[in-house]
Design a protein around this motif. Sequence first.
Motif, PDB file in Angstrom:
ATOM      1  N   SER A 185      45.864  39.926  42.863  1.00  0.00           N
ATOM      2  CA  SER A 185      45.375  40.730  41.751  1.00  0.00           C
ATOM      3  C   SER A 185      44.249  40.541  41.562  1.00  0.00           C
ATOM      4  O   SER A 185      43.243  41.442  41.543  1.00  0.00           O
ATOM      5  CB  SER A 185      46.193  40.466  40.277  1.00  0.00           C
ATOM      6  OG  SER A 185      47.566  40.702  40.592  1.00  0.00           O
ATOM      7  N   GLU A 222      40.609  43.198  41.786  1.00  0.00           N
ATOM      8  CA  GLU A 222      39.647  43.297  40.854  1.00  0.00           C
ATOM      9  C   GLU A 222      38.287  43.076  41.295  1.00  0.00           C
ATOM     10  O   GLU A 222      37.436  43.687  40.510  1.00  0.00           O
ATOM     11  CB  GLU A 222      39.914  42.142  39.794  1.00  0.00           C
ATOM     12  CG  GLU A 222      41.105  42.416  39.008  1.00  0.00           C
ATOM     13  CD  GLU A 222      41.259  41.365  38.050  1.00  0.00           C
ATOM     14  OE1 GLU A 222      42.401  41.569  37.003  1.00  0.00           O
ATOM     15  OE2 GLU A 222      40.917  40.185  37.926  1.00  0.00           O
ATOM     16  N   GLN A 275      35.817  45.431  39.224  1.00  0.00           N
ATOM     17  CA  GLN A 275      34.920  45.234  38.272  1.00  0.00           C
ATOM     18  C   GLN A 275      33.527  45.598  38.064  1.00  0.00           C
ATOM     19  O   GLN A 275      32.670  45.792  37.228  1.00  0.00           O
ATOM     20  CB  GLN A 275      34.832  43.357  38.353  1.00  0.00           C
ATOM     21  CG  GLN A 275      36.308  43.003  37.513  1.00  0.00           C
ATOM     22  CD  GLN A 275      36.170  41.539  37.257  1.00  0.00           C
ATOM     23  OE1 GLN A 275      35.216  40.869  37.387  1.00  0.00           O
ATOM     24  NE2 GLN A 275      37.367  41.022  36.905  1.00  0.00           N
ATOM     25  N   SER A 277      46.436  52.658  35.293  1.00  0.00           N
ATOM     26  CA  SER A 277      46.667  51.520  35.885  1.00  0.00           C
ATOM     27  C   SER A 277      47.590  50.659  34.914  1.00  0.00           C
ATOM     28  O   SER A 277      48.613  49.890  35.509  1.00  0.00           O
ATOM     29  CB  SER A 277      45.336  50.536  36.205  1.00  0.00           C
ATOM     30  OG  SER A 277      44.795  50.382  34.939  1.00  0.00           O
ATOM     31  N   ALA A 329      46.072  45.921  39.183  1.00  0.00           N
ATOM     32  CA  ALA A 329      44.906  45.597  40.034  1.00  0.00           C
ATOM     33  C   ALA A 329      44.753  46.527  41.184  1.00  0.00           C
ATOM     34  O   ALA A 329      43.389  47.185  41.326  1.00  0.00           O
ATOM     35  CB  ALA A 329      44.835  44.279  40.243  1.00  0.00           C
TER      36      ALA A 329
END
Length: 494
Positions: free
Chosen positions: A118, A122, A126, A148, A177
Amino acid sequence: MSTPRRAFIMSSIEQYLALIINVTVVATMARLLTPDAVGHAVTGLGIGAIALSLREFVTPEFLIQKAEIDEKDLRTSFTTLFGITVLVTIGLMAVSGKIAAFYDSPELPFFLFLVMMSAFAEVISQPVIAVLRREMAFGTLANIRTVSLLVSALTTVILGMLDFGYVSYGWGMLASAITLAALTAFVTPHSLFSICRPSLASWKVVFTFGSFKGASQAVDRIYETVPQLILGKVMSMTSVGLYNRANTVCGIPDRIIMSAFYAMAFPTLAASVREGKNIKRAYLNTLSYLSVLYWPGVLMIAVTADPVVHLILGSQWEGAILLVRLMALAAVFWFAVIVTNPLLLALGHNRDAFLSSLFSRSVAAMALCSASMYSVVAMALSQFISLPAQMLIALYFAKKHLNFTAAELLAAVFPSMLVTLLTLVGPLALLVANGGNTEMSLLQFGLTLFCAALGWLLGLVTVKHPFLAEVQLVLHAIVAATVWLRRRFLTAGA
C-alpha cells in the motif's frame, strides 16, 4: 463565500462521508471479528505506521509551503519517497518473522507485506495530493478520497464476511491505495511519466523541510502505537482491541470537526502567511470555532457512551463503555493541540513544530506506556495526564510566535464554555430523571441528542457566539436551496 470557509466546507463534506463509511466498517467488522482479532489488526497497522513514519523525512508537504514549485520539485518528491519506501520495506520484511513470533501471530508477516505494498502505491498519490492541497482543490480531493475509501470499505467488509479474518484490513488498505494512486494520476495536470522520472534536484529543500517534520511524525507514531503494542504483549490482544475501538468511538467528534480543520489548516495558514494576513486573529478564531463544536461533542459521547457503544460496536464490546466515557472526558483538553502544528509549519518554524510534538508526545507516551503495564482502564485514566500536558505545551509554542495574552485566549474560548454548559443541561436532566441509569432505549437516546442540539443552538444565540454567523449562513443556504427546488418543481409542473 470566502476561500477558507469554502475549504472548510469541502473538507467537512469529505470528513462526514469518511466518517459514515468508517463507522459502517467499524460497526460491521465489530460483529464479524472478535476483540482479539481486531487487536491483531491494530498491532499490525501500528507496526507499519511506525516503520512508515520514516517517510515523513521526505514528506511531499514541502510542496505546500514552497513559494514556487516546478517539475523538478515533483520529481524529487517522488524519487526520495520511493527510495525510502524501498528501504523501509526491506527492513520490515526482514524482521517480520521475529515480530510475528513475539506476538504469536502467524499471519502478521503477510499483513505487514500488504501494508508495505500500500505504501508503494501511495508514492504516486502523495506528491499529487500535496499539490492539490496547496491549490486548495478540496473538492477534487474529497471526491477521489471518498471513492478510494469506498473501495477500501467494500473490500474489507466483503473479505471479512468471507472469513479472511483481520487480514481483510490489509487487503482493504491495499485496494484503497491503488485506487487513490489511479485517481490522482487521472486528475493531476502534470504528466505522471514526468513526475516518476528520477531526480534529486530539490533534495536540499526536501530534507530541510522534512528533517523536523519527519522527527515530529515519528514521535507522533510512537505515541499513538507503542502503548498499544506494549498492551498487546503484557496483557492481551483483546485489551488492544477494546482500547482501540473505544478510542475510535470517542474520536467521532474529532473525525467530524477536528480532522476537517486539520486537512485545510496548514494550506490555509500557509496562504495567509504568504499574503501577510493577521495570523494571531485567525488562530484565536479557529480555537473559538473548534471549542464550541468539539467540547459539546466529546462530552455528549461521555454522557451517551452506553447506547453509542451498543449501537456502533454491538453487545460483545461492553467492556469498552467505561473506556469510552473516561477517554471522552479527557478529550476536552485536545482542542488546542491539533491547530498548533499546522500553525508552526505555516510560519516556517519547523524546529518548534518538532519540539512541540517531541515534548508533548514524550510526556504523553511515558504516561500511556507506564499505564499499559497495569490495565486498559489505567491507559484510559492516563489521558487525564497526557492530554492536558499536550494542550499546555501546544499553547506555549503558539503563544511564543503569536504573542497572544491569557486574557485574549480566555476571551476566545469562554463563550464556548457557556455554550457547552447549556448543551449539557437537557441531557443531564434526562439522566437524573432516569435515576442515573446510563442505559438508554433508542427513543431515550434520540431525545437526549435532541435536547443537546436544542441547548447548543440556544447557547449560541444566548451568548452571541461568533459561530452563530456560520449557522446562519448554513440556514440561508438551505432556505435558498429549498426555494430553488420549489421553483424548479413548479416550472416543471407547468
